[in-house]
Design a protein around this motif. Structure first.
Motif, PDB file in Angstrom:
ATOM      1  N   MET A   1      54.193  14.294 -20.505  1.00 11.00           N
ATOM      2  CA  MET A   1      54.964  13.474 -19.609  1.00 11.00           C
ATOM      3  C   MET A   1      54.014  12.817 -18.605  1.00 11.00           C
ATOM      4  O   MET A   1      53.224  13.472 -17.948  1.00 11.00           O
ATOM      5  CB  MET A   1      56.003  14.335 -18.888  1.00 11.00           C
ATOM      6  N   GLU A   2      54.101  11.523 -18.469  1.00 10.42           N
ATOM      7  CA  GLU A   2      53.224  10.771 -17.582  1.00 10.42           C
ATOM      8  C   GLU A   2      53.727  10.853 -16.146  1.00 10.42           C
ATOM      9  O   GLU A   2      54.912  10.704 -15.871  1.00 10.42           O
ATOM     10  CB  GLU A   2      53.194   9.316 -18.036  1.00 10.42           C
ATOM     11  N   THR A   3      52.820  11.095 -15.214  1.00 10.28           N
ATOM     12  CA  THR A   3      53.172  11.151 -13.809  1.00 10.28           C
ATOM     13  C   THR A   3      53.326   9.738 -13.276  1.00 10.28           C
ATOM     14  O   THR A   3      52.464   8.887 -13.497  1.00 10.28           O
ATOM     15  CB  THR A   3      52.079  11.883 -12.994  1.00 10.28           C
ATOM     16  N   GLN A   4      54.424   9.494 -12.598  1.00  6.86           N
ATOM     17  CA  GLN A   4      54.674   8.180 -12.034  1.00  6.86           C
ATOM     18  C   GLN A   4      53.862   8.004 -10.755  1.00  6.86           C
ATOM     19  O   GLN A   4      53.840   8.878  -9.901  1.00  6.86           O
ATOM     20  CB  GLN A   4      56.158   8.023 -11.732  1.00  6.86           C
ATOM     21  N   ARG A   5      53.174   6.894 -10.647  1.00  6.58           N
ATOM     22  CA  ARG A   5      52.394   6.603  -9.445  1.00  6.58           C
ATOM     23  C   ARG A   5      53.329   6.017  -8.392  1.00  6.58           C
ATOM     24  O   ARG A   5      53.996   5.023  -8.616  1.00  6.58           O
ATOM     25  CB  ARG A   5      51.274   5.628  -9.766  1.00  6.58           C
ATOM     26  N   LEU A   6      53.349   6.657  -7.235  1.00 10.29           N
ATOM     27  CA  LEU A   6      54.187   6.216  -6.138  1.00 10.29           C
ATOM     28  C   LEU A   6      53.340   5.448  -5.137  1.00 10.29           C
ATOM     29  O   LEU A   6      52.170   5.752  -4.948  1.00 10.29           O
ATOM     30  CB  LEU A   6      54.836   7.421  -5.457  1.00 10.29           C
ATOM     31  N   SER A   7      53.945   4.472  -4.487  1.00 11.20           N
ATOM     32  CA  SER A   7      53.204   3.654  -3.549  1.00 11.20           C
ATOM     33  C   SER A   7      53.974   3.522  -2.233  1.00 11.20           C
ATOM     34  O   SER A   7      55.134   3.129  -2.222  1.00 11.20           O
ATOM     35  CB  SER A   7      52.968   2.273  -4.166  1.00 11.20           C
ATOM     36  N   LEU A   8      53.313   3.852  -1.140  1.00 16.11           N
ATOM     37  CA  LEU A   8      53.884   3.743   0.193  1.00 16.11           C
ATOM     38  C   LEU A   8      53.409   2.440   0.829  1.00 16.11           C
ATOM     39  O   LEU A   8      52.221   2.138   0.822  1.00 16.11           O
ATOM     40  CB  LEU A   8      53.437   4.939   1.045  1.00 16.11           C
ATOM     41  N   ASN A   9      54.329   1.660   1.383  1.00 15.20           N
ATOM     42  CA  ASN A   9      53.998   0.404   2.042  1.00 15.20           C
ATOM     43  C   ASN A   9      54.023   0.626   3.550  1.00 15.20           C
ATOM     44  O   ASN A   9      55.073   0.547   4.184  1.00 15.20           O
ATOM     45  CB  ASN A   9      54.988  -0.687   1.627  1.00 15.20           C
ATOM     46  N   THR A  10      52.858   0.903   4.127  1.00 15.29           N
ATOM     47  CA  THR A  10      52.787   1.169   5.568  1.00 15.29           C
ATOM     48  C   THR A  10      53.040  -0.081   6.406  1.00 15.29           C
ATOM     49  O   THR A  10      53.308   0.030   7.603  1.00 15.29           O
ATOM     50  CB  THR A  10      51.432   1.794   5.960  1.00 15.29           C
ATOM     51  N   ASP A  11      52.975  -1.262   5.800  1.00 18.22           N
ATOM     52  CA  ASP A  11      53.274  -2.497   6.539  1.00 18.22           C
ATOM     53  C   ASP A  11      54.705  -2.510   7.051  1.00 18.22           C
ATOM     54  O   ASP A  11      55.004  -3.159   8.047  1.00 18.22           O
ATOM     55  CB  ASP A  11      53.036  -3.731   5.663  1.00 18.22           C
ATOM     56  N   LYS A  12      55.613  -1.798   6.386  1.00 20.11           N
ATOM     57  CA  LYS A  12      57.024  -1.732   6.782  1.00 20.11           C
ATOM     58  C   LYS A  12      57.282  -0.646   7.822  1.00 20.11           C
ATOM     59  O   LYS A  12      58.405  -0.482   8.272  1.00 20.11           O
ATOM     60  CB  LYS A  12      57.906  -1.474   5.560  1.00 20.11           C
ATOM     61  N   MET A  13      56.263   0.100   8.172  1.00 20.89           N
ATOM     62  CA  MET A  13      56.402   1.191   9.140  1.00 20.89           C
ATOM     63  C   MET A  13      55.975   0.668  10.509  1.00 20.89           C
ATOM     64  O   MET A  13      54.811   0.771  10.895  1.00 20.89           O
ATOM     65  CB  MET A  13      55.573   2.397   8.691  1.00 20.89           C
ATOM     66  N   SER A  14      56.916   0.089  11.255  1.00 19.34           N
ATOM     67  CA  SER A  14      56.590  -0.632  12.486  1.00 19.34           C
ATOM     68  C   SER A  14      55.962   0.274  13.551  1.00 19.34           C
ATOM     69  O   SER A  14      55.028  -0.141  14.246  1.00 19.34           O
ATOM     70  CB  SER A  14      57.817  -1.349  13.036  1.00 19.34           C
ATOM     71  N   ASP A  15      56.448   1.503  13.694  1.00 13.48           N
ATOM     72  CA  ASP A  15      55.869   2.396  14.697  1.00 13.48           C
ATOM     73  C   ASP A  15      54.427   2.734  14.336  1.00 13.48           C
ATOM     74  O   ASP A  15      53.538   2.705  15.197  1.00 13.48           O
ATOM     75  CB  ASP A  15      56.720   3.670  14.837  1.00 13.48           C
ATOM     76  N   PHE A  16      54.185   3.041  13.065  1.00  8.90           N
ATOM     77  CA  PHE A  16      52.819   3.314  12.622  1.00  8.90           C
ATOM     78  C   PHE A  16      51.923   2.103  12.871  1.00  8.90           C
ATOM     79  O   PHE A  16      50.791   2.236  13.334  1.00  8.90           O
ATOM     80  CB  PHE A  16      52.792   3.705  11.144  1.00  8.90           C
ATOM     81  N   GLN A  17      52.431   0.902  12.581  1.00  7.80           N
ATOM     82  CA  GLN A  17      51.639  -0.313  12.773  1.00  7.80           C
ATOM     83  C   GLN A  17      51.291  -0.527  14.252  1.00  7.80           C
ATOM     84  O   GLN A  17      50.186  -0.982  14.569  1.00  7.80           O
ATOM     85  CB  GLN A  17      52.366  -1.534  12.195  1.00  7.80           C
ATOM     86  N   GLN A  18      52.203  -0.178  15.153  1.00  5.94           N
ATOM     87  CA  GLN A  18      51.909  -0.284  16.586  1.00  5.94           C
ATOM     88  C   GLN A  18      50.796   0.678  16.983  1.00  5.94           C
ATOM     89  O   GLN A  18      49.887   0.321  17.739  1.00  5.94           O
ATOM     90  CB  GLN A  18      53.167  -0.012  17.414  1.00  5.94           C
ATOM     91  N   TRP A  19      50.865   1.906  16.466  1.00  8.43           N
ATOM     92  CA  TRP A  19      49.813   2.886  16.737  1.00  8.43           C
ATOM     93  C   TRP A  19      48.479   2.403  16.170  1.00  8.43           C
ATOM     94  O   TRP A  19      47.438   2.526  16.805  1.00  8.43           O
ATOM     95  CB  TRP A  19      50.186   4.239  16.142  1.00  8.43           C
ATOM     96  N   LYS A  20      48.523   1.858  14.956  1.00  3.44           N
ATOM     97  CA  LYS A  20      47.293   1.384  14.310  1.00  3.44           C
ATOM     98  C   LYS A  20      46.689   0.224  15.099  1.00  3.44           C
ATOM     99  O   LYS A  20      45.475   0.169  15.301  1.00  3.44           O
ATOM    100  CB  LYS A  20      47.597   0.966  12.872  1.00  3.44           C
ATOM    101  N   GLN A  21      47.538  -0.677  15.573  1.00  5.00           N
ATOM    102  CA  GLN A  21      47.049  -1.810  16.360  1.00  5.00           C
ATOM    103  C   GLN A  21      46.384  -1.317  17.652  1.00  5.00           C
ATOM    104  O   GLN A  21      45.346  -1.832  18.063  1.00  5.00           O
ATOM    105  CB  GLN A  21      48.200  -2.761  16.676  1.00  5.00           C
ATOM    106  N   ALA A  22      46.967  -0.308  18.255  1.00  4.98           N
ATOM    107  CA  ALA A  22      46.420   0.226  19.507  1.00  4.98           C
ATOM    108  C   ALA A  22      45.152   1.049  19.292  1.00  4.98           C
ATOM    109  O   ALA A  22      44.319   1.164  20.199  1.00  4.98           O
ATOM    110  CB  ALA A  22      47.471   1.085  20.209  1.00  4.98           C
ATOM    111  N   ASN A  23      44.982   1.624  18.087  1.00  6.49           N
ATOM    112  CA  ASN A  23      43.878   2.556  17.838  1.00  6.49           C
ATOM    113  C   ASN A  23      42.810   2.059  16.877  1.00  6.49           C
ATOM    114  O   ASN A  23      41.821   2.751  16.656  1.00  6.49           O
ATOM    115  CB  ASN A  23      44.441   3.885  17.328  1.00  6.49           C
ATOM    116  N   GLY A  24      43.010   0.916  16.246  1.00  8.34           N
ATOM    117  CA  GLY A  24      41.998   0.371  15.347  1.00  8.34           C
ATOM    118  C   GLY A  24      42.365   0.514  13.878  1.00  8.34           C
ATOM    119  O   GLY A  24      43.213   1.319  13.495  1.00  8.34           O
TER     120      GLY A  24
END
Length: 159
Positions: free
Chosen positions: A1-24
């Motif tokens: 059975m082949e393992t399905q590759r999952l992909s997370l789109n952090t661009d849609k995570m607005s709080d994370f993006q704010q932290w990333k913008q503030a921290n580099g």
């Protein structure tokens, strides 16, 4: 059975993006967890990813979702079709469990649902090695649902 590759789109995570913008740009999801999460929330998530189960009349149910009165109502509608009762009672909308789900996008919600599906499959297999389960994760444009039921043979649980 082949393992399905999952992909997370952090661009849609607005709080994370704010932290990333503030921290580099090298600010990671693990860095984010260190800034916003706590051990109690992490421990609570273990019960979403590796839930407790209850066995009732040959059926396996999420303990968080099991209610005897609701079970009896479904049994009255579905007869003794344990797999059908399991499927409906174990049916969980990810967006109902986690507030703010609509903000991250359906693809990220599906990512989480697929991850939960994989973890439930492995957990059920490890706890009930002699039983076979179908775990599914379905989506439409608004919601993601994860559920499971046993794949019962015709002779299983006959009186």
């Amino acid at each position: 059975m082949e393992t399905q590759r999952l992909s997370l789109n952090t661009d849609k995570m607005s709080d994370f993006q704010q932290w990333k913008q503030a921290n580099g740009d090298d600010f990671s999801l693990w860095d984010y967890l260190g800034g916003v999460a706590n051990i109690e929330v992490a421990l609570a998530f273990t019960k979403l990813f590796l839930p407790d189960f209850v066995e009732h009349e040959g059926g396996i149910f999420l303990s968080e979702a099991f209610n005897l009165e609701i079970y009896e109502q479904w049994q009255a509608k579905l007869g003794n079709d344990i797999a059908a009762i399991e499927q409906v009672m174990n049916h969980q909308h990810i967006d109902d469990l986690l507030p703010g789900s609509e903000c991250v996008g359906i693809d990220n919600l599906f990512y989480l649902g697929q991850l939960i599906k994989q973890m439930w499959e492995n957990h059920l297999k490890s706890l009930y090695p002699k039983r076979s389960f179908k775990v599914s994760c379905d989506r439409d444009e608004y919601t993601v649902v994860v559920t499971f039921h046993q794949m019962l043979s015709c002779s299983a649980f006959k009186p």
